[in-house]
Structure formats: structure tokens, C-alpha cells
Write a protein that holds these residues in place. Structure first.
Motif, PDB file in Angstrom:
ATOM      1  N   GLY A   1       0.794  -1.217   0.000  1.00  0.00           N
ATOM      2  CA  GLY A   1       0.000   0.000   0.000  1.00  0.00           C
ATOM      3  C   GLY A   1       0.827   1.268   0.000  1.00  0.00           C
ATOM      4  O   GLY A   1       2.060   1.245   0.019  1.00  0.00           O
ATOM      5  N   GLY A   2       0.124   2.391  -0.019  1.00  0.00           N
ATOM      6  CA  GLY A   2       0.759   3.699  -0.011  1.00  0.00           C
ATOM      7  C   GLY A   2       1.509   3.986  -1.291  1.00  0.00           C
ATOM      8  O   GLY A   2       1.390   3.273  -2.288  1.00  0.00           O
ATOM      9  N   ALA A   3       2.326   5.032  -1.261  1.00  0.00           N
ATOM     10  CA  ALA A   3       3.084   5.431  -2.447  1.00  0.00           C
ATOM     11  C   ALA A   3       4.147   4.409  -2.819  1.00  0.00           C
ATOM     12  O   ALA A   3       4.526   4.288  -3.996  1.00  0.00           O
ATOM     13  N   THR A   4       4.629   3.654  -1.842  1.00  0.00           N
ATOM     14  CA  THR A   4       5.676   2.672  -2.113  1.00  0.00           C
ATOM     15  C   THR A   4       5.132   1.312  -2.553  1.00  0.00           C
ATOM     16  O   THR A   4       5.886   0.471  -3.056  1.00  0.00           O
ATOM     17  N   GLY A   5       3.842   1.091  -2.369  1.00  0.00           N
ATOM     18  CA  GLY A   5       3.252  -0.192  -2.743  1.00  0.00           C
ATOM     19  C   GLY A   5       3.454  -0.568  -4.199  1.00  0.00           C
ATOM     20  O   GLY A   5       3.872  -1.694  -4.501  1.00  0.00           O
ATOM     21  N   PRO A   6       3.152   0.349  -5.156  1.00  0.00           N
ATOM     22  CA  PRO A   6       3.363  -0.003  -6.560  1.00  0.00           C
ATOM     23  C   PRO A   6       4.812  -0.354  -6.895  1.00  0.00           C
ATOM     24  O   PRO A   6       5.071  -1.173  -7.777  1.00  0.00           O
ATOM     25  N   ALA A   7       5.757   0.276  -6.188  1.00  0.00           N
ATOM     26  CA  ALA A   7       7.164  -0.052  -6.428  1.00  0.00           C
ATOM     27  C   ALA A   7       7.450  -1.493  -6.016  1.00  0.00           C
ATOM     28  O   ALA A   7       8.158  -2.229  -6.716  1.00  0.00           O
ATOM     29  N   LEU A   8       6.899  -1.915  -4.877  1.00  0.00           N
ATOM     30  CA  LEU A   8       7.066  -3.311  -4.459  1.00  0.00           C
ATOM     31  C   LEU A   8       6.430  -4.250  -5.473  1.00  0.00           C
ATOM     32  O   LEU A   8       7.035  -5.256  -5.869  1.00  0.00           O
ATOM     33  N   ASP A   9       5.212  -3.932  -5.918  1.00  0.00           N
ATOM     34  CA  ASP A   9       4.533  -4.770  -6.907  1.00  0.00           C
ATOM     35  C   ASP A   9       5.394  -4.930  -8.161  1.00  0.00           C
ATOM     36  O   ASP A   9       5.536  -6.032  -8.706  1.00  0.00           O
ATOM     37  N   GLY A  10       5.982  -3.821  -8.609  1.00  0.00           N
ATOM     38  CA  GLY A  10       6.814  -3.863  -9.808  1.00  0.00           C
ATOM     39  C   GLY A  10       8.063  -4.705  -9.623  1.00  0.00           C
ATOM     40  O   GLY A  10       8.468  -5.434 -10.532  1.00  0.00           O
ATOM     41  N   LEU A  11       8.675  -4.614  -8.440  1.00  0.00           N
ATOM     42  CA  LEU A  11       9.866  -5.415  -8.173  1.00  0.00           C
ATOM     43  C   LEU A  11       9.543  -6.907  -8.155  1.00  0.00           C
ATOM     44  O   LEU A  11      10.311  -7.732  -8.641  1.00  0.00           O
TER      45      LEU A  11
ATOM     46  N   THR B   1      -0.366 -12.489  -5.354  1.00  0.00           N
ATOM     47  CA  THR B   1      -1.692 -12.001  -4.978  1.00  0.00           C
ATOM     48  C   THR B   1      -1.482 -10.864  -3.993  1.00  0.00           C
ATOM     49  O   THR B   1      -1.000 -11.080  -2.874  1.00  0.00           O
ATOM     50  N   ARG B   2      -1.801  -9.659  -4.418  1.00  0.00           N
ATOM     51  CA  ARG B   2      -1.591  -8.461  -3.607  1.00  0.00           C
ATOM     52  C   ARG B   2      -2.847  -8.163  -2.804  1.00  0.00           C
ATOM     53  O   ARG B   2      -3.948  -8.123  -3.348  1.00  0.00           O
ATOM     54  N   ILE B   3      -2.683  -7.943  -1.491  1.00  0.00           N
ATOM     55  CA  ILE B   3      -3.780  -7.501  -0.647  1.00  0.00           C
ATOM     56  C   ILE B   3      -3.553  -6.015  -0.375  1.00  0.00           C
ATOM     57  O   ILE B   3      -2.537  -5.637   0.229  1.00  0.00           O
ATOM     58  N   ALA B   4      -4.451  -5.182  -0.835  1.00  0.00           N
ATOM     59  CA  ALA B   4      -4.265  -3.725  -0.750  1.00  0.00           C
ATOM     60  C   ALA B   4      -4.490  -3.229   0.674  1.00  0.00           C
ATOM     61  O   ALA B   4      -5.438  -3.635   1.352  1.00  0.00           O
ATOM     62  N   ILE B   5      -3.591  -2.353   1.129  1.00  0.00           N
ATOM     63  CA  ILE B   5      -3.743  -1.678   2.412  1.00  0.00           C
ATOM     64  C   ILE B   5      -3.509  -0.182   2.193  1.00  0.00           C
ATOM     65  O   ILE B   5      -2.947   0.224   1.167  1.00  0.00           O
ATOM     66  N   ALA B   6      -3.918   0.623   3.160  1.00  0.00           N
ATOM     67  CA  ALA B   6      -3.762   2.073   3.029  1.00  0.00           C
ATOM     68  C   ALA B   6      -2.343   2.519   3.355  1.00  0.00           C
ATOM     69  O   ALA B   6      -1.793   3.418   2.710  1.00  0.00           O
ATOM     70  N   GLY B   7      -1.723   1.911   4.374  1.00  0.00           N
ATOM     71  CA  GLY B   7      -0.398   2.342   4.819  1.00  0.00           C
ATOM     72  C   GLY B   7       0.691   2.028   3.812  1.00  0.00           C
ATOM     73  O   GLY B   7       0.582   1.086   3.026  1.00  0.00           O
ATOM     74  N   PRO B   8       1.782   2.814   3.831  1.00  0.00           N
ATOM     75  CA  PRO B   8       2.863   2.621   2.859  1.00  0.00           C
ATOM     76  C   PRO B   8       3.735   1.415   3.172  1.00  0.00           C
ATOM     77  O   PRO B   8       4.109   1.181   4.332  1.00  0.00           O
ATOM     78  N   THR B   9       4.055   0.645   2.158  1.00  0.00           N
ATOM     79  CA  THR B   9       5.011  -0.455   2.288  1.00  0.00           C
ATOM     80  C   THR B   9       6.335   0.096   2.791  1.00  0.00           C
ATOM     81  O   THR B   9       6.804   1.135   2.339  1.00  0.00           O
ATOM     82  N   ARG B  10       6.928  -0.599   3.741  1.00  0.00           N
ATOM     83  CA  ARG B  10       8.174  -0.104   4.330  1.00  0.00           C
ATOM     84  C   ARG B  10       9.356  -0.273   3.381  1.00  0.00           C
ATOM     85  O   ARG B  10       9.349  -1.133   2.478  1.00  0.00           O
TER      86      ARG B  10
ATOM     87  N   ARG C   1      22.193  -2.489   8.927  1.00  0.00           N
ATOM     88  CA  ARG C   1      20.858  -2.801   8.427  1.00  0.00           C
ATOM     89  C   ARG C   1      19.827  -1.955   9.168  1.00  0.00           C
ATOM     90  O   ARG C   1      19.821  -1.905  10.398  1.00  0.00           O
ATOM     91  N   PHE C   2      18.946  -1.310   8.408  1.00  0.00           N
ATOM     92  CA  PHE C   2      17.920  -0.433   8.967  1.00  0.00           C
ATOM     93  C   PHE C   2      16.557  -0.948   8.516  1.00  0.00           C
ATOM     94  O   PHE C   2      16.276  -0.980   7.312  1.00  0.00           O
ATOM     95  N   THR C   3      15.718  -1.339   9.486  1.00  0.00           N
ATOM     96  CA  THR C   3      14.440  -1.967   9.155  1.00  0.00           C
ATOM     97  C   THR C   3      13.301  -1.316   9.935  1.00  0.00           C
ATOM     98  O   THR C   3      13.230  -1.451  11.161  1.00  0.00           O
ATOM     99  N   PRO C   4      12.394  -0.598   9.260  1.00  0.00           N
ATOM    100  CA  PRO C   4      11.250   0.021   9.945  1.00  0.00           C
ATOM    101  C   PRO C   4      10.261  -1.025  10.450  1.00  0.00           C
ATOM    102  O   PRO C   4      10.290  -2.192  10.040  1.00  0.00           O
ATOM    103  N   ALA C   5       9.375  -0.595  11.360  1.00  0.00           N
ATOM    104  CA  ALA C   5       8.374  -1.505  11.929  1.00  0.00           C
ATOM    105  C   ALA C   5       7.317  -1.900  10.911  1.00  0.00           C
ATOM    106  O   ALA C   5       6.744  -2.987  10.990  1.00  0.00           O
ATOM    107  N   GLY C   6       7.041  -1.035   9.948  1.00  0.00           N
ATOM    108  CA  GLY C   6       6.013  -1.323   8.948  1.00  0.00           C
ATOM    109  C   GLY C   6       4.740  -0.543   9.202  1.00  0.00           C
ATOM    110  O   GLY C   6       4.554   0.049  10.281  1.00  0.00           O
ATOM    111  N   PRO C   7       3.817  -0.527   8.247  1.00  0.00           N
ATOM    112  CA  PRO C   7       2.592   0.264   8.361  1.00  0.00           C
ATOM    113  C   PRO C   7       1.582  -0.363   9.310  1.00  0.00           C
ATOM    114  O   PRO C   7       1.602  -1.576   9.555  1.00  0.00           O
ATOM    115  N   HIS C   8       0.692   0.461   9.833  1.00  0.00           N
ATOM    116  CA  HIS C   8      -0.416  -0.064  10.633  1.00  0.00           C
ATOM    117  C   HIS C   8      -1.436  -0.701   9.693  1.00  0.00           C
ATOM    118  O   HIS C   8      -1.794  -0.135   8.657  1.00  0.00           O
ATOM    119  N   VAL C   9      -1.890  -1.896  10.056  1.00  0.00           N
ATOM    120  CA  VAL C   9      -2.852  -2.634   9.237  1.00  0.00           C
ATOM    121  C   VAL C   9      -4.174  -2.720  10.011  1.00  0.00           C
ATOM    122  O   VAL C   9      -4.185  -3.163  11.171  1.00  0.00           O
TER     123      VAL C   9
END
Length: 309
Positions: A62-72, A81-90, A105-113
Motif C-alpha cells: 500500500g501507499g506510495a511505495t506499494g506499486p514499487a514493491l509490486d513492480g519489483l 496475490t496483492r492484498i491492498a492496504i492504506a499504509g505505505p510499504t516499508r 541494516r535499517f528496518t522500519p516496523a512497517g505500516p499499521h494494518v
């Protein structure tokens, strides 16, 4: 050959760079920039597909970064199978410092679902067409601790086998649900689960065997980093020492281990041979810096160096 599906509740866009020296405040020019789709289940699917298997990825995006993940994911030619969420993919970063050879290595917690979003994921998983479901990685904020346990229950009711690779409360709830084909905790994750220090191979093997003997999981593979790994099974625990190699990165070693071990089990290898292949893949993954994961040719080279069981 059995097919698998993987679930990644908290995927990442994995970005890796090289830098001469890490310094605070200063702008650091990087090179060798690389982007890859990441998160436990996606990484497992990447290696499983490289080995010639068929894998479908279920993941949140989800979010602005979601399409980038889908493309990768599409660039890696993975069935998804993509499940759409509102929050941005980390977005996670892996930085190799040339001066020291150290990796940061830097790893965010991720979006609220939201509940509606994780429930939508459950609904879509109900239609999963696979022989084995691999549940891998952390749970993002908002997802209940027993989520993997719920998915496992649903999969087993539909005749699917389940592999679990997670940590903390998500791992504990999944084990409590039981009926698992394989779990793959690290030594630290197993220690957290049992609530005591596991000082040596014997203690690790005993703790892992407690899970097997309780009927919660058929196989428990415990990875111990540069020391090796233990496999607990009905026939008793076995230990494989780590290969002596120059590690360039720790990214994806556990996921590569799971992918190769599950691939071997899916094609009918016995559990000891599958364990050896998992070890070989984990070793192969650390040969290369960044987020490339294990490659088949490297797995075969590493396998030749692992003693038979």
C-alpha cells in the motif's frame, strides 16, 4: 513436485548500497545501488522459484511505495496475490562499509494494518491453491499476535501443510496452534520461546525436541549463525556445523534456508537431506553482499562441502 504459497504480512522494498566509510552528519556518496522485493515469504518464494519450484506470493502492499514493491515482484517473475492496504510499504536499507567490511541494516516496523485489511487477507488466503503454505516474517502493527495461528488452522482444515518462520508472540501462538510441518527459529528466537538460556547444542536440541515430542511440529530447524544448525525430528536431534566461509552479508540467510529445505521436502527428499540443503542455501546466501539471496549454483557448491547425515 508439490507447490507452495507464501504469506508476507510485512514486506519490504530492500535497498542495498556500498559506502567507503559510515560517518555521522556527513553526506555519504554510495555506489552499487540495488533494489529487491523483500520480507520473509517473498524471499522464500524468490529462492524456491530459482530452484525450479512453483510459488505464489500473498502479501500486503500500500501507499506510495506499494506499486514499487509490486513492480519489483513482477521483475522477479513471481506469481503474486496483492492484498491492498492504506499504509505505505516499508523500505529497508542495507549498507556495506568498505573500510571495515561491516554491514549496517535499517528496518522500519512497517505500516499499521486495520482489522478490515487483515481480514481481507484471511479471506483471500482461503482460496489459496497450494500443497504447503509458508508463513514467514514479522507481523506489522495492528495485526493480532495469533494471526499466523489463525492462518495455520484454516490451511490445515483445507488439507495444506504449514511452515512457520517468525518470532516472539507470533511464533509462540503458531506453535501453540500446532500441526506444523516445520518451524525454523534462530537460537535467540527459540530461547525467547522457551524462556531460558540455551548454552550449547545439546540444550538447543533438547528444547527443539520438546516441541516435536509435544506434536506441535514434525520438524524444528534451529539456525545458530556461524556455529551451525540443529534439526529436531522424531528420530532425535542432529547437528550440522557451519561451513567456514567469508560472509559478505547476513541478509536472507534464514529465508534461503527455509526455501531450500521446503523445496527438498516438496520434491520428496528425506528430512535429513532437506536439512543439508537448507544449510547449503543459508551458507550460499551470505556469500554475496546485499539482498540477492541464495543462488542454485552456489547452493550446490556449498552442499558438496557438507558432511552426509
Amino acid at each position: 513436485m508439490k507447490t507452495i504459497a507464501t504469506l508476507t504480512m510485512n514486506p519490504t522494498i530492500d535497498v542495498s548500497y556500498d559506502v567507503g566509510k559510515v560517518r555521522h552528519t556527513h553526506k555519504m556518496r554510495t555506489d552499487n545501488e540495488h533494489y529487491a522485493p523483500g520480507g520473509g515469504g517473498i524471499n522464500v518464494a524468490r529462492v524456491f522459484a530459482r530452484l525450479g519450484g512453483h510459488a505464489r506470493c500473498f502479501y500486503l502492499s500500500g501507499g506510495a511505495t506499494g506499486p514499487a514493491l509490486d513492480g519489483l515482484i513482477d521483475l522477479h517473475r513471481l506469481v503474486r496475490t496483492r492484498i491492498a492496504i492504506a499504509g505505505p510499504t516499508r523500505v529497508a536499507a542495507d549498507v556495506l562499509e568498505h573500510d571495515t567490511g561491516k554491514e549496517y541494516r535499517f528496518t522500519p516496523a512497517g505500516p499499521h494494518v486495520s482489522e478490515a485489511e487483515w481480514q481481507d487477507c484471511l479471506d483471500q488466503l482461503a482460496e489459496a491453491d497450494c500443497d504447503v503454505m509458508v508463513l514467514s516474517g514479522s507481523l506489522p502493527p495492528g495485526v493480532p499476535d495469533d494471526y499466523y495461528a489463525r492462518v495455520s488452522r484454516m490451511m490445515r482444515q483445507r488439507g495444506r501443510q504449514v511452515v512457520l518462520d517468525s518470532s516472539g508472540k507470533a511464533l509462540a501462538a503458531g506453535i501453540a496452534e500446532g500441526g506444523l510441518l516445520l518451524i525454523k527459529p534462530s537460537q535467540g528466537e527459540l530461547q525467547q520461546y522457551v524462556g531460558r538460556k540455551l548454552e550449547d547444542v545439546a540444550a538447543i536440541g533438547n528444547a527443539a525436541m520438546e516441541i516435536v515430542e509435544s506434536g506441535k511440529a514434525r520438524l524444528v530447524a534451529v539456525t545458530m549463525g556461524h556455529e551451525g544448525a540443529v534439526l529436531a525430528r522424531a528420530g532425535g536431534p542432529v547437528f550440522l556445523p557451519a561451513l567456514k566461509i567469508d560472509a559478505a552479508s547476513a541478509v536472507g540467510a534464514g529465508d534461503s534456508f527455509v526455501a531450500a529445505m521446503v523445496h527438498a521436502l516438496c520434491r520428496g527428499d528425506d528430512e535429513l537431506q532437506a536439512f543439508r540443503r537448507g544449510m547449503a542455501a543459508g551458507s550460499a546466501a551470505v556469500l554475496r553482499a546485499g539482498t540477492d539471496l541464495a543462488r542454485p549454483a552456489d547452493i550446490e557448491r556449498m552442499l558438496e562441502r557438507i558432511a552426509p547425515l
